[in-house]
Motif scaffolding. Sequence first.
Motif, short mmCIF file in Angstrom:
data_model
loop_
_atom_site.label_atom_id
_atom_site.label_comp_id
_atom_site.label_asym_id
_atom_site.label_seq_id
_atom_site.Cartn_x
_atom_site.Cartn_y
_atom_site.Cartn_z
N SER A 1 0.83 -1.21 0.00
CA SER A 1 0.00 0.00 0.00
C SER A 1 0.86 1.25 0.00
O SER A 1 0.60 2.21 -0.74
N GLN A 2 1.92 1.26 0.82
CA GLN A 2 2.79 2.42 0.89
C GLN A 2 3.56 2.62 -0.41
O GLN A 2 3.68 3.75 -0.90
N GLN A 3 4.06 1.54 -0.98
CA GLN A 3 4.82 1.66 -2.21
C GLN A 3 3.97 2.17 -3.36
O GLN A 3 4.38 3.05 -4.13
N PHE A 4 2.75 1.62 -3.49
CA PHE A 4 1.89 2.06 -4.58
C PHE A 4 1.36 3.47 -4.33
O PHE A 4 1.13 4.22 -5.28
N GLY A 5 1.16 3.83 -3.07
CA GLY A 5 0.79 5.20 -2.78
C GLY A 5 1.89 6.17 -3.21
O GLY A 5 1.61 7.24 -3.78
N SER A 6 3.15 5.79 -2.97
CA SER A 6 4.27 6.63 -3.36
C SER A 6 4.32 6.81 -4.88
O SER A 6 4.46 7.93 -5.39
N VAL A 7 4.22 5.69 -5.60
CA VAL A 7 4.32 5.74 -7.07
C VAL A 7 3.14 6.49 -7.66
O VAL A 7 3.31 7.35 -8.55
N LEU A 8 1.93 6.21 -7.17
CA LEU A 8 0.75 6.89 -7.70
C LEU A 8 0.79 8.38 -7.37
O LEU A 8 0.52 9.23 -8.23
N GLY A 9 1.13 8.73 -6.14
CA GLY A 9 1.19 10.13 -5.76
C GLY A 9 2.20 10.90 -6.57
O GLY A 9 1.94 12.02 -7.02
#
Length: 481
Positions: free
Chosen positions: A407-415
């Motif tokens: 969740s954190q990794q995809f939040g970083s990439v998406l953001g």
Amino acid sequence: MVHRRGLALALLASTQLLLILDTAIINVALPSIGADLGTDAAGLSWVANAYLITFGGFLLLAGRVADLVGHRRLFTAGLALLSAASLGGAFAGDSRLLVAARALQGVGAACAAAAAFALVLLLFAEGPERHRALGVFAALGGLGGALGTVLGGVLTSGLGWRSTFALNVLVGAALIALTPAALAPVLARRERTAAAPGALRDFDLGGALTATGGLSLIAYALVDAGSAGWTDSGTLLAGAAGLILLTAFAAIETRAARPLVPPGVLSRPALRLANILSALAQMALFPMFFLVSLYLQNVLDYAPVTGGLGLLPLSIVVVLTAPQTGRLVSRFGLRPVMTAGFALVAAAMVWLALSLSPDGSFATTVLAPSLLIGVGLPLVMVTTNVAATAQAGPGETGLVSGLINTSQQFGSVLGLAVLVAVAAAHTRTAGPGAAAEAAGFRTALLAGAAFAAAATLLTLLLRSPSREKADPPTPSTHTSL
């Protein structure tokens, strides 16, 4: 025993620092890599993105494998793969070999990250001691971003870009060497549950393949959107293929005898909400570091190393605040601290955005709001991690670690993809020049503040997770170490 667990925590938190540092350090080295290897902008983007794609794609699988084969084994294997791939990157003679090395680095990082977080959950019982441990874990992770930018500039300028990969080799080897002394004494005292017969034989291979493939394609689509655009055919095809694979994964999980992600785990409201909140936190915070660094360099004409140093005060506040978060949770409760953290981040990002100007300075525009972000960031990260992992059974620590890290990794990439696109679009409409660029960063930071504000409202839905209500671990899991 307390001293030994402290040594173990130092090892695991240092690993988290290394992984965050590695994400930041390569961005500073990219121009030197391009000049040395004759790589164009598209090739350089793959040097950065190959790591992000495999890191995000393999986290969930790595977490579950850790529960099956042993957390310490996967932790050591992940560090070994990261170090070996970094050695390959240091000696890469062309961009293709470097991209391959970066992709393998991402796989190793995913294994080490998922196992390290799971080991923290195993070593520290739910309650104040785990809260303190997660605070230390978050503190060193927060320091990694700023140190990566600074060290990237120092190493690239003084020793060349290959030294940034050599640093991973040296630090990774040191962490591997310290692992037996740091982990074996404390893990030997933990109870272990024997694996059920046929646990590995009946491993959910279909779920593993579809989940990893789907997440990797989604990660590819997100990072590709930053350079090719959201409507690019390659971006859309990768995103669609990723969604199809994740849909197949969901169908497989309902039929698998021993699913990769047992449905009972995802049915926990606190875990689901905490993962959403973690993603929103990273959507706001991760791009903020990148945008502020660009503002200091592109608008205020700071050198890359100086721009990285501009984020150091924020990181120091994170290091000082994170270990105290557990005490705040014990005194005020999980949800109030989480809500306050997100509210601080939202307010500080609005303050930072409105302060940006083409004729500003670090002291007048960035320093004060960044210090407030440094207070809110660990409150957010520690409390969401606590909420996500509170109900994890002994055989689920790797799984919940993989979920929250994903969740954190995809939040970083998406953001990053969204906010960079917002900044670029606003800059184009405002026209050329420093004023237009500052306006683009301002708009992007306001969008990030909106993510944090949405998360603030969502925290009101959180109900304190009850450890007693956790589902029993599935018979396929064990904690062999």
